[in-house]
Design a protein around this motif. Structure first.
Motif, PDB file in Angstrom:
ATOM      1  N   ALA A  66       0.125  -0.006 -11.177  1.00 33.48           N
ATOM      2  CA  ALA A  66       0.383  -0.653 -10.620  1.00 33.48           C
ATOM      3  C   ALA A  66       1.785  -1.057 -10.449  1.00 33.48           C
ATOM      4  O   ALA A  66       2.167  -2.096  -9.730  1.00 33.48           O
ATOM      5  N   LEU A  67       2.848  -0.812 -11.559  1.00 33.78           N
ATOM      6  CA  LEU A  67       4.176  -0.704 -11.184  1.00 33.78           C
ATOM      7  C   LEU A  67       4.897   0.368  -9.508  1.00 33.78           C
ATOM      8  O   LEU A  67       5.825  -0.702  -9.628  1.00 33.78           O
ATOM      9  N   VAL A  68       4.401   0.936  -9.020  1.00 37.34           N
ATOM     10  CA  VAL A  68       4.547   0.989  -7.563  1.00 37.34           C
ATOM     11  C   VAL A  68       3.677   0.220  -6.451  1.00 37.34           C
ATOM     12  O   VAL A  68       5.085   0.032  -5.869  1.00 37.34           O
ATOM     13  N   PHE A  69       3.004  -0.528  -6.619  1.00 37.92           N
ATOM     14  CA  PHE A  69       2.337  -1.325  -5.719  1.00 37.92           C
ATOM     15  C   PHE A  69       2.645  -2.722  -6.514  1.00 37.92           C
ATOM     16  O   PHE A  69       1.424  -3.253  -6.222  1.00 37.92           O
ATOM     17  N   PRO A 125      -1.645  12.414  -6.785  1.00 40.06           N
ATOM     18  CA  PRO A 125      -3.168  12.091  -6.459  1.00 40.06           C
ATOM     19  C   PRO A 125      -3.391  11.460  -7.288  1.00 40.06           C
ATOM     20  O   PRO A 125      -3.636   9.647  -6.081  1.00 40.06           O
ATOM     21  N   ALA A 126      -2.800   9.882  -8.610  1.00 35.91           N
ATOM     22  CA  ALA A 126      -3.216   9.366  -9.242  1.00 35.91           C
ATOM     23  C   ALA A 126      -3.076   8.396  -7.784  1.00 35.91           C
ATOM     24  O   ALA A 126      -3.607   7.036  -7.946  1.00 35.91           O
ATOM     25  N   LEU A 127      -1.702   8.241  -7.861  1.00 35.98           N
ATOM     26  CA  LEU A 127      -0.741   6.949  -6.121  1.00 35.98           C
ATOM     27  C   LEU A 127      -1.624   7.003  -5.200  1.00 35.98           C
ATOM     28  O   LEU A 127      -1.981   6.018  -4.570  1.00 35.98           O
ATOM     29  N   ARG A 132      -6.001   4.368  -1.719  1.00 33.41           N
ATOM     30  CA  ARG A 132      -6.689   3.978  -1.175  1.00 33.41           C
ATOM     31  C   ARG A 132      -7.782   3.314  -1.557  1.00 33.41           C
ATOM     32  O   ARG A 132      -8.066   2.466  -1.232  1.00 33.41           O
ATOM     33  N   THR A 133      -7.428   2.412  -3.394  1.00 30.78           N
ATOM     34  CA  THR A 133      -8.381   1.478  -4.375  1.00 30.78           C
ATOM     35  C   THR A 133      -8.038   0.573  -3.111  1.00 30.78           C
ATOM     36  O   THR A 133      -9.321  -0.407  -3.376  1.00 30.78           O
ATOM     37  N   HIS A 138      -7.690  -4.651   0.247  1.00 33.94           N
ATOM     38  CA  HIS A 138      -7.583  -5.477   1.450  1.00 33.94           C
ATOM     39  C   HIS A 138      -8.137  -5.536   2.578  1.00 33.94           C
ATOM     40  O   HIS A 138      -8.388  -6.910   3.400  1.00 33.94           O
ATOM     41  N   GLU A 139      -8.929  -4.900   3.055  1.00 33.38           N
ATOM     42  CA  GLU A 139     -10.192  -4.586   4.079  1.00 33.38           C
ATOM     43  C   GLU A 139     -11.329  -5.132   3.723  1.00 33.38           C
ATOM     44  O   GLU A 139     -11.131  -5.953   4.603  1.00 33.38           O
ATOM     45  N   ASN A 140     -11.473  -5.400   2.684  1.00 35.34           N
ATOM     46  CA  ASN A 140     -12.843  -6.180   2.381  1.00 35.34           C
ATOM     47  C   ASN A 140     -12.100  -7.926   2.237  1.00 35.34           C
ATOM     48  O   ASN A 140     -13.252  -8.509   2.490  1.00 35.34           O
ATOM     49  N   ALA A 141     -11.045  -8.214   1.298  1.00 37.95           N
ATOM     50  CA  ALA A 141     -10.046  -9.029   1.749  1.00 37.95           C
ATOM     51  C   ALA A 141     -10.560  -9.314   3.827  1.00 37.95           C
ATOM     52  O   ALA A 141     -10.386 -10.731   3.773  1.00 37.95           O
TER      53      ALA A 141
END
Length: 206
Positions: A66-69, A125-127, A132-133, A138-141
């Motif tokens: 979350a710190l990256v995003f 990989p973790a990022l 992706r999640t 965002h897509e669903n919103a």
């Protein structure tokens, strides 16, 4: 503390919290870029930013990713607002095109460090999984906002498909020399459809 300052939405307390959150995100990103994502822990980030680990998790309960995003929530809100708060007379496709164009031309996106951040995400990989999640959220919103604006149910496939393909235009634009032109053409295709967009130029629309 002055009561008026405390009560104001942009008061000293709010500014201090925003500054602390930004400092944590900036510190984390700098350390990740210098040494690699997997070589930096939350304790070190907190120490360099001069806060406790518990304070870090108060601001970023989802941890390192979350710190990256750190702009995730704001970006999602801006995306939805582009549809729900668009000016009278502006269509949804026009609103989304304007929103995406503003994004790719913003100083933040054009900063060379943004490309470095994207590279870090792709190499970690973790990022990549977090991204992706986040994109799916965002897509669903966006799909829900489209459904609300058009009177369709929230599980409407047309809104879901339009949300997915529209958001893909950002990745498409980011890979092109002229992102604005790429967004214009992608949005034109989504707005008018393959047949009406391609057939007039003499190509087989099939």
């Amino acid at each position: 503390m002055d009561r008026t300052d405390r009560a104001a939405p942009g008061g000293r307390r709010a500014r201090k919290k925003a500054a602390t959150r930004q400092a944590l995100a900036d510190t984390a990103l700098r350390l990740f870029m210098e040494r690699g994502y997997d070589q930096v822990g939350v304790r070190e980030i907190a120490e360099v930013a001069d806060v406790s680990v518990s304070t870090l998790f108060n601001y970023f309960p989802d941890g390192k990713e979350a710190l990256v995003f750190d702009e995730d929530a704001g970006n999602e809100a801006a995306l939805v607002n582009a549809v729900t708060d668009r000016p009278p007379g502006q269509t949804i496709p026009e609103a989304l095109r304007a929103h995406f164009t503003a994004f790719v031309t913003s100083p933040h996106t054009r900063d060379p460090r943004f490309a470095e951040l994207q590279q870090l995400v792709q190499q970690t990989p973790a990022l990549r999984e977090y991204a992706r999640t986040m994109a799916l959220r965002h897509e669903n919103a966006l799909a829900r906002a489209l459904a609300d604006q058009t009177g369709r149910p929230h599980d409407d496939l047309l809104c879901a498909a339009y949300a997915r393909f529209t958001l893909e235009t950002l990745a498409f634009a980011g890979s092109r020399p002229d992102p604005v032109a790429a967004i214009d053409q992608a949005c034109l295709l989504l707005d008018q459809g393959w047949t009406t967009t391609v057939a007039p130029h003499g190509h087989d629309p099939a």
